[in-house]
Design a protein around this motif. Structure first.
Motif, PDB file in Angstrom:
ATOM      1  N   MET A   1      -7.030   1.628 -12.617  1.00 51.80           N
ATOM      2  CA  MET A   1      -6.665   0.236 -12.695  1.00 51.80           C
ATOM      3  C   MET A   1      -5.504  -0.018 -11.730  1.00 51.80           C
ATOM      4  O   MET A   1      -4.540   0.730 -11.675  1.00 51.80           O
ATOM      5  CB  MET A   1      -6.252  -0.117 -14.129  1.00 51.80           C
ATOM      6  CG  MET A   1      -5.839  -1.537 -14.232  1.00 51.80           C
ATOM      7  SD  MET A   1      -5.513  -2.320 -15.837  1.00 51.80           S
ATOM      8  CE  MET A   1      -5.203  -1.106 -17.017  1.00 51.80           C
ATOM      9  N   ALA A   2      -5.588  -1.105 -10.988  1.00 51.25           N
ATOM     10  CA  ALA A   2      -4.544  -1.474 -10.037  1.00 51.25           C
ATOM     11  C   ALA A   2      -3.313  -2.001 -10.769  1.00 51.25           C
ATOM     12  O   ALA A   2      -3.432  -2.659 -11.794  1.00 51.25           O
ATOM     13  CB  ALA A   2      -5.065  -2.537  -9.086  1.00 51.25           C
ATOM     14  N   GLN A   3      -2.145  -1.689 -10.219  1.00 47.83           N
ATOM     15  CA  GLN A   3      -0.903  -2.158 -10.812  1.00 47.83           C
ATOM     16  C   GLN A   3      -0.277  -3.224  -9.927  1.00 47.83           C
ATOM     17  O   GLN A   3      -0.328  -3.128  -8.701  1.00 47.83           O
ATOM     18  CB  GLN A   3       0.070  -0.995 -10.985  1.00 47.83           C
ATOM     19  CG  GLN A   3      -0.398   0.002 -12.008  1.00 47.83           C
ATOM     20  CD  GLN A   3       0.635   1.099 -12.214  1.00 47.83           C
ATOM     21  OE1 GLN A   3       1.652   1.165 -11.556  1.00 47.83           O
ATOM     22  NE2 GLN A   3       0.348   1.975 -13.162  1.00 47.83           N
TER      23      GLN A   3
END
Length: 121
Positions: A1-3
């Motif tokens: 998941m991208a932050q």
């Protein structure tokens, strides 16, 4: 998941329903006019890694009168940009990094904002 590591310029501009903004622990920058015109914004928490806040980032946030700052990395210009064109009159420093910077932050933030003395605690 991208932050999320940054909030783009005008990202929440004129977001009329926004009442609370908690800028996450991984975010390092807030773009110019990012929250411009968020008239109902009352609560703001600046995350521990935020180093830069763009010009007029909180302009027009008429209900924003206090902010919590967890970052110990804000530069002088970012401190001014945080309060400029707002009604913020109270800055609460939270977390080790911010509290270590209290002496510098007292110099960095303007003495007055919205015609009142700016309190830093």
């Amino acid at each position: 998941m991208a932050q999320v590591v940054g909030i783009a310029a005008k990202a929440f501009s004129k977001c009329k329903a926004l009442t609370k903004a908690v800028i996450g622990a991984k975010v390092t920058s807030v773009g110019a006019k990012a929250f411009n015109g968020a008239k109902k914004l009352k609560t703001l928490v600046v995350g521990a890694k935020v180093a830069t806040i763009g010009k007029l980032a909180f302009k027009g946030c008429k209900k924003l009168k206090a902010a919590t700052v967890k970052s110990g990395a804000l530069k002088k210009a970012s401190c001014k940009n945080l309060v400029k064109s707002t009604k913020i009159v109270k800055i609460k420093l939270a977390g080790k990094a911010a509290k270590k910077m209290k002496k510098k932050y007292k110099k960095f933030f303007p003495k007055k904002n919205a015609g009142k003395k700016l309190k830093i605690s």
